[in-house]
Design a protein around this motif. Structure first.
Motif, PDB file in Angstrom:
ATOM      1  N   ILE A 299       0.863  -1.176   0.000  1.00 22.35           N
ATOM      2  CA  ILE A 299       0.000   0.000   0.000  1.00 22.35           C
ATOM      3  C   ILE A 299       0.903   1.230   0.000  1.00 22.35           C
ATOM      4  O   ILE A 299       1.777   1.362   0.861  1.00 22.35           O
ATOM      5  N   SER A 300       0.706   2.117  -0.951  1.00 22.21           N
ATOM      6  CA  SER A 300       1.524   3.319  -1.059  1.00 22.21           C
ATOM      7  C   SER A 300       0.743   4.522  -0.542  1.00 22.21           C
ATOM      8  O   SER A 300      -0.212   4.973  -1.172  1.00 22.21           O
ATOM      9  N   LEU A 301       1.167   5.031   0.598  1.00 17.42           N
ATOM     10  CA  LEU A 301       0.553   6.206   1.211  1.00 17.42           C
ATOM     11  C   LEU A 301       1.653   7.152   1.659  1.00 17.42           C
ATOM     12  O   LEU A 301       2.782   6.725   1.922  1.00 17.42           O
TER      13      LEU A 301
ATOM     14  N   ARG B 135      -6.659   8.011  -3.691  1.00 17.20           N
ATOM     15  CA  ARG B 135      -6.709   9.426  -4.052  1.00 17.20           C
ATOM     16  C   ARG B 135      -5.989  10.258  -2.984  1.00 17.20           C
ATOM     17  O   ARG B 135      -6.138  10.035  -1.792  1.00 17.20           O
ATOM     18  N   GLY B 136      -5.210  11.216  -3.439  1.00 20.07           N
ATOM     19  CA  GLY B 136      -4.448  12.060  -2.526  1.00 20.07           C
ATOM     20  C   GLY B 136      -3.022  11.575  -2.321  1.00 20.07           C
ATOM     21  O   GLY B 136      -2.202  12.271  -1.736  1.00 20.07           O
ATOM     22  N   HIS B 137      -2.725  10.372  -2.834  1.00 21.44           N
ATOM     23  CA  HIS B 137      -1.394   9.802  -2.663  1.00 21.44           C
ATOM     24  C   HIS B 137      -0.740   9.459  -3.999  1.00 21.44           C
ATOM     25  O   HIS B 137       0.356   8.928  -4.029  1.00 21.44           O
ATOM     26  N   TYR B 138      -1.405   9.756  -5.132  1.00 23.87           N
ATOM     27  CA  TYR B 138      -0.883   9.414  -6.451  1.00 23.87           C
ATOM     28  C   TYR B 138       0.449  10.104  -6.743  1.00 23.87           C
ATOM     29  O   TYR B 138       1.406   9.472  -7.181  1.00 23.87           O
ATOM     30  N   LYS B 139       0.503  11.409  -6.511  1.00 22.57           N
ATOM     31  CA  LYS B 139       1.712  12.182  -6.828  1.00 22.57           C
ATOM     32  C   LYS B 139       2.883  11.719  -5.968  1.00 22.57           C
ATOM     33  O   LYS B 139       3.990  11.534  -6.464  1.00 22.57           O
ATOM     34  N   PHE B 140       2.633  11.518  -4.684  1.00 23.36           N
ATOM     35  CA  PHE B 140       3.672  11.028  -3.776  1.00 23.36           C
ATOM     36  C   PHE B 140       4.235   9.699  -4.286  1.00 23.36           C
ATOM     37  O   PHE B 140       5.450   9.508  -4.361  1.00 23.36           O
ATOM     38  N   THR B 141       3.349   8.795  -4.670  1.00 19.81           N
ATOM     39  CA  THR B 141       3.760   7.479  -5.144  1.00 19.81           C
ATOM     40  C   THR B 141       4.565   7.584  -6.437  1.00 19.81           C
ATOM     41  O   THR B 141       5.618   6.946  -6.573  1.00 19.81           O
ATOM     42  N   ALA B 142       4.090   8.393  -7.373  1.00 21.73           N
ATOM     43  CA  ALA B 142       4.790   8.555  -8.649  1.00 21.73           C
ATOM     44  C   ALA B 142       6.190   9.134  -8.448  1.00 21.73           C
ATOM     45  O   ALA B 142       7.152   8.679  -9.075  1.00 21.73           O
ATOM     46  N   GLU B 143       6.330  10.114  -7.563  1.00 18.25           N
ATOM     47  CA  GLU B 143       7.640  10.709  -7.283  1.00 18.25           C
ATOM     48  C   GLU B 143       8.571   9.698  -6.630  1.00 18.25           C
ATOM     49  O   GLU B 143       9.761   9.643  -6.943  1.00 18.25           O
ATOM     50  N   MET B 144       8.035   8.894  -5.728  1.00 23.16           N
ATOM     51  CA  MET B 144       8.852   7.869  -5.064  1.00 23.16           C
ATOM     52  C   MET B 144       9.341   6.837  -6.083  1.00 23.16           C
ATOM     53  O   MET B 144      10.506   6.438  -6.047  1.00 23.16           O
ATOM     54  N   LEU B 145       8.466   6.416  -6.976  1.00 23.45           N
ATOM     55  CA  LEU B 145       8.854   5.443  -7.996  1.00 23.45           C
ATOM     56  C   LEU B 145       9.897   6.017  -8.942  1.00 23.45           C
ATOM     57  O   LEU B 145      10.818   5.307  -9.360  1.00 23.45           O
ATOM     58  N   ASP B 146       9.779   7.298  -9.286  1.00 23.78           N
ATOM     59  CA  ASP B 146      10.783   7.950 -10.131  1.00 23.78           C
ATOM     60  C   ASP B 146      12.139   8.000  -9.424  1.00 23.78           C
ATOM     61  O   ASP B 146      13.171   7.801 -10.053  1.00 23.78           O
ATOM     62  N   ASP B 147      12.135   8.261  -8.131  1.00 24.41           N
ATOM     63  CA  ASP B 147      13.374   8.350  -7.360  1.00 24.41           C
ATOM     64  C   ASP B 147      14.163   7.039  -7.372  1.00 24.41           C
ATOM     65  O   ASP B 147      15.392   7.051  -7.330  1.00 24.41           O
ATOM     66  N   ILE B 148      13.453   5.922  -7.386  1.00 24.56           N
ATOM     67  CA  ILE B 148      14.136   4.626  -7.321  1.00 24.56           C
ATOM     68  C   ILE B 148      14.089   3.874  -8.659  1.00 24.56           C
ATOM     69  O   ILE B 148      14.376   2.675  -8.712  1.00 24.56           O
ATOM     70  N   ASN B 149      13.748   4.588  -9.715  1.00 30.63           N
ATOM     71  CA  ASN B 149      13.722   4.049 -11.084  1.00 30.63           C
ATOM     72  C   ASN B 149      12.801   2.840 -11.244  1.00 30.63           C
ATOM     73  O   ASN B 149      13.131   1.885 -11.939  1.00 30.63           O
TER      74      ASN B 149
ATOM     75  N   ASN C 297       9.648   3.482 -12.294  1.00 26.27           N
ATOM     76  CA  ASN C 297       8.533   4.206 -12.907  1.00 26.27           C
ATOM     77  C   ASN C 297       7.805   3.389 -13.974  1.00 26.27           C
ATOM     78  O   ASN C 297       6.857   3.847 -14.562  1.00 26.27           O
ATOM     79  N   ASN C 298       8.229   2.141 -14.211  1.00 25.69           N
ATOM     80  CA  ASN C 298       7.505   1.278 -15.129  1.00 25.69           C
ATOM     81  C   ASN C 298       6.384   0.508 -14.418  1.00 25.69           C
ATOM     82  O   ASN C 298       5.631  -0.212 -15.051  1.00 25.69           O
ATOM     83  N   LYS C 299       6.267   0.663 -13.119  1.00 25.30           N
ATOM     84  CA  LYS C 299       5.228  -0.020 -12.345  1.00 25.30           C
ATOM     85  C   LYS C 299       3.885   0.659 -12.562  1.00 25.30           C
ATOM     86  O   LYS C 299       3.766   1.880 -12.478  1.00 25.30           O
ATOM     87  N   LYS C 300       2.868  -0.159 -12.839  1.00 26.79           N
ATOM     88  CA  LYS C 300       1.509   0.362 -12.944  1.00 26.79           C
ATOM     89  C   LYS C 300       0.883   0.312 -11.553  1.00 26.79           C
ATOM     90  O   LYS C 300       1.047  -0.667 -10.824  1.00 26.79           O
ATOM     91  N   LEU C 301       0.179   1.362 -11.220  1.00 25.64           N
ATOM     92  CA  LEU C 301      -0.450   1.453  -9.895  1.00 25.64           C
ATOM     93  C   LEU C 301      -1.884   0.948  -9.949  1.00 25.64           C
ATOM     94  O   LEU C 301      -2.576   1.116 -10.946  1.00 25.64           O
ATOM     95  N   ILE C 302      -2.304   0.346  -8.864  1.00 29.13           N
ATOM     96  CA  ILE C 302      -3.711   0.008  -8.687  1.00 29.13           C
ATOM     97  C   ILE C 302      -4.295   1.165  -7.897  1.00 29.13           C
ATOM     98  O   ILE C 302      -3.883   1.416  -6.757  1.00 29.13           O
ATOM     99  N   LYS C 303      -5.226   1.885  -8.504  1.00 36.14           N
ATOM    100  CA  LYS C 303      -5.814   3.069  -7.866  1.00 36.14           C
ATOM    101  C   LYS C 303      -7.195   2.711  -7.325  1.00 36.14           C
ATOM    102  O   LYS C 303      -8.080   2.354  -8.077  1.00 36.14           O
ATOM    103  N   ILE C 304      -7.314   2.804  -6.013  1.00 34.24           N
ATOM    104  CA  ILE C 304      -8.602   2.496  -5.375  1.00 34.24           C
ATOM    105  C   ILE C 304      -9.288   3.775  -4.963  1.00 34.24           C
ATOM    106  O   ILE C 304      -8.713   4.676  -4.467  1.00 34.24           O
TER     107      ILE C 304
END
Length: 124
Positions: free
Chosen positions: A67-69, A101-115, A117-124
């Motif tokens: 869970i990405s929060l 919702r409300g955590h998408y940007k945080f998650t995307a930035e974290m994934l970019d930081d650790i390369n 960014n090819n991971k698809k997110l499950i958005k609930i």
């Protein structure tokens, strides 16, 4: 999700389990009370332990979910994701992140930081 946030976001964890059940996942193990706990992995020579938030199977393949929060300890979260990504690659499993919702940007930035960014997110 790091261990310190488990109690705070218990409702999101429950929603995630419901979502996975509706999408055909079976043998769901959750790192929460009332469920069977997934296998933990410990760092040798240290007291650090990593437990995936959710582990489930679908069509004979094992899937690991986290869970990405937004978190106060992003470095710990990044290392957990890198470990789970590596573990699933070695075991021919799948690793996915669940976010709300409300955590998408945080998650995307974290994934970019650790390369990752090819991971698809499950958005609930």
């Amino acid at each position: 999700m790091i261990h310190a946030d488990k109690e705070k976001y218990k409702d999101i964890l429950e929603d995630s389990v419901t979502y996975l059940e509706q999408h055909g996942f079976e043998n769901i193990k959750v790192d929460s009370e009332g469920y069977e706990t997934p296998k933990s992995y410990s760092k040798k020579g240290s007291d650090i332990s990593i437990t995936p938030d959710i582990v489930a199977t679908k069509e004979g393949k094992k899937h690991y979910f986290d869970i990405s929060l937004k978190s106060a300890a992003p470095k710990l979260l990044k290392s957990k994701w890198l470990f789970l990504n590596t573990l699933t690659a070695l075991k021919s499993s799948h690793f996915r992140l669940i976010t709300t919702r409300g955590h998408y940007k945080f998650t995307a930035e974290m994934l970019d930081d650790i390369n990752l960014n090819n991971k698809k997110l499950i958005k609930i």
